[in-house]
Structure formats: structure tokens, C-alpha cells
Design an enzyme around this catalytic site. Structure first.
Site, PDB file in Angstrom:
ATOM      1  N   ALA A   1       7.203   2.498  -1.270  1.00  0.00           N
ATOM      2  CA  ALA A   1       6.169   3.473  -0.910  1.00  0.00           C
ATOM      3  C   ALA A   1       6.594   4.264   0.312  1.00  0.00           C
ATOM      4  O   ALA A   1       7.373   3.785   1.145  1.00  0.00           O
ATOM      5  CB  ALA A   1       4.841   2.769  -0.645  1.00  0.00           C
ATOM      6  N   ASP A   2       6.072   5.470   0.415  1.00  0.00           N
ATOM      7  CA  ASP A   2       6.275   6.287   1.601  1.00  0.00           C
ATOM      8  C   ASP A   2       5.040   7.149   1.820  1.00  0.00           C
ATOM      9  O   ASP A   2       4.521   7.744   0.875  1.00  0.00           O
ATOM     10  CB  ASP A   2       7.511   7.173   1.463  1.00  0.00           C
ATOM     11  CG  ASP A   2       7.926   7.762   2.803  1.00  0.00           C
ATOM     12  OD1 ASP A   2       8.542   7.029   3.591  1.00  0.00           O
ATOM     13  OD2 ASP A   2       7.595   8.927   3.074  1.00  0.00           O
ATOM     14  N   THR A   3       4.566   7.199   3.071  1.00  0.00           N
ATOM     15  CA  THR A   3       3.330   7.917   3.403  1.00  0.00           C
ATOM     16  C   THR A   3       3.600   8.982   4.455  1.00  0.00           C
ATOM     17  O   THR A   3       4.316   8.731   5.426  1.00  0.00           O
ATOM     18  CB  THR A   3       2.266   6.932   3.937  1.00  0.00           C
ATOM     19  OG1 THR A   3       2.023   5.921   2.954  1.00  0.00           O
ATOM     20  CG2 THR A   3       0.960   7.652   4.246  1.00  0.00           C
TER      21      THR A   3
END
Length: 197
Positions: free
Chosen positions: A67-69
Site C-alpha cells: 500500500a501507499d498513501t
């Protein structure tokens, strides 16, 4: 099914654990620089998949979650601040306005991958310079996209969230579930893991 979380984020680990998933943690080490012509959504999608695919060869047959935010405002991508001055600038830009939180999520097993991007709109309260200075001084913004934590002291500044709260924290749990179902073609929820009280 025991997952592998390709992230060192304690927030993502906590969200997965609270949702009842069993998992091991194996942080990915990749180049996270944005490509020049990349849209924000394409950027987080690429990084999420790259993180999961970097870890997957070490866990054959296992499902790896990456994941990357990021925070997006005025067309600018706000990742983690490099220092207190950058955190101060980010918070000043967010104060009293709406911004978008994007999280790319990827689930990978061997050569198969499912990827999605979740979008949430967040409205911030007005913040004066003194309040921003105080918050930056707490140290909480240091490793957070957009320089705030929705699950911590930064929750004081959030007036409204339209969309997934867990997305703002860093991992949209319903999206993880949907991607796992698409990967396996069957519901992945199962009974929740036992929790300590």
C-alpha cells in the site's frame, strides 16, 4: 490464510489486525520517487504494486499486501514531510480547506496481482500558526502523508471525512477484502482472529 504486509507502518498493521487478518510483516525497500508525468492515482497504484512485488519472491504461494498513501491538494502530492519546516508548510496549506487522500492497494501472489486505488475527501478546520507550530512540535506529523494522523492528535483538525476512514489512516480495509476475493475468487473474510482484551 496468513497474509504478508509489505510495510513497516504500525498503522497499517493495526488496521489489518483489528479487521481480524493474520499476517507477517516484511517491509519493502523500493525507490518511491514519483515519475515526472505520473498522475497521483497512477503513482500510488504503481508504488503499492511495486512494494508487494518486491516482497513476494521471498514468500512463494503467500499473498502479499502492499500500500501507499498520499495527500493531494491544489494538484500537489504531499507525502511524508522531510522536516519540521516542510510539515509546517503542508499543514498551512491544508488548514481550513478540503483535500483528497489516495491509497493504492495491491495484493500479489506469485505472478498474480490485483490493484485498486481508494479516494477519500477530508475537510480540515482552520489552523493558525501557533497551533500548527504546537502540532509539529509533538512529532506526530514526522512520518505521516500530509503531515497529520487522523487516528491521533491530528483528529482534532478533521471536520469531516467523505469516504473510508481507514483509507485516511493508511489502508482501506474494505478494499483489501475485495482484492483478496478477486485474487482467490472466494470470500476472504473468514472468522475474525482472537483478540487479547
Amino acid at each position: 490464510m496468513r497474509l504478508v504486509l509489505a510495510s513497516a507502518s504500525p498503522r497499517r498493521a493495526r488496521l489489518l489486525a483489528e479487521a481480524g487478518y493474520a499476517f507477517d510483516v516484511a517491509p519493502a525497500d523500493i525507490d518511491e520517487r514519483r515519475l515526472g508525468d505520473e498522475t497521483p492515482a497512477a503513482y500510488v497504484r504503481r508504488l503499492a504494486r511495486a512494494k508487494a512485488e518486491a516482497v513476494s519472491p521471498r514468500y512463494p504461494g503467500r499473498v502479499v499486501v502492499g500500500a501507499d498513501t498520499i495527500v493531494v491538494i491544489d494538484g500537489l502530492v504531499l507525502g511524508k514531510p522531510a522536516d519540521a519546516a516542510e510539515a509546517t508548510g503542508m499543514l498551512g496549506r491544508l488548514a481550513g480547506r478540503r483535500h483528497t487522500v489516495l491509497t493504492g492497494v495491491a495484493v500479489v501472489r506469485d505472478s498474480r496481482a490485483e490493484v485498486a486505488v481508494e479516494r477519500t475527501e477530508v475537510a480540515f478546520t482552520a489552523l493558525d500558526a501557533e497551533r500548527i507550530r504546537w502540532y509539529v512540535g509533538t512529532g506526530e506529523p514526522d512520518d505521516k502523508a500530509g503531515a497529520y494522523a487522523a487516528q491521533g492528535i491530528g483528529s482534532r483538525f478533521i471536520e469531516r471525512i467523505e469516504g473510508s476512514y481507514s483509507n485516511v489512516v493508511g489502508l482501506p480495509i474494505p478494499v483489501v477484502g475485495r482484492l483478496l476475493e478477486r485474487l482467490d475468487g472466494a470470500p476472504a473474510a473468514g472468522p475474525p482472529a482472537a483478540r487479547r482484551r
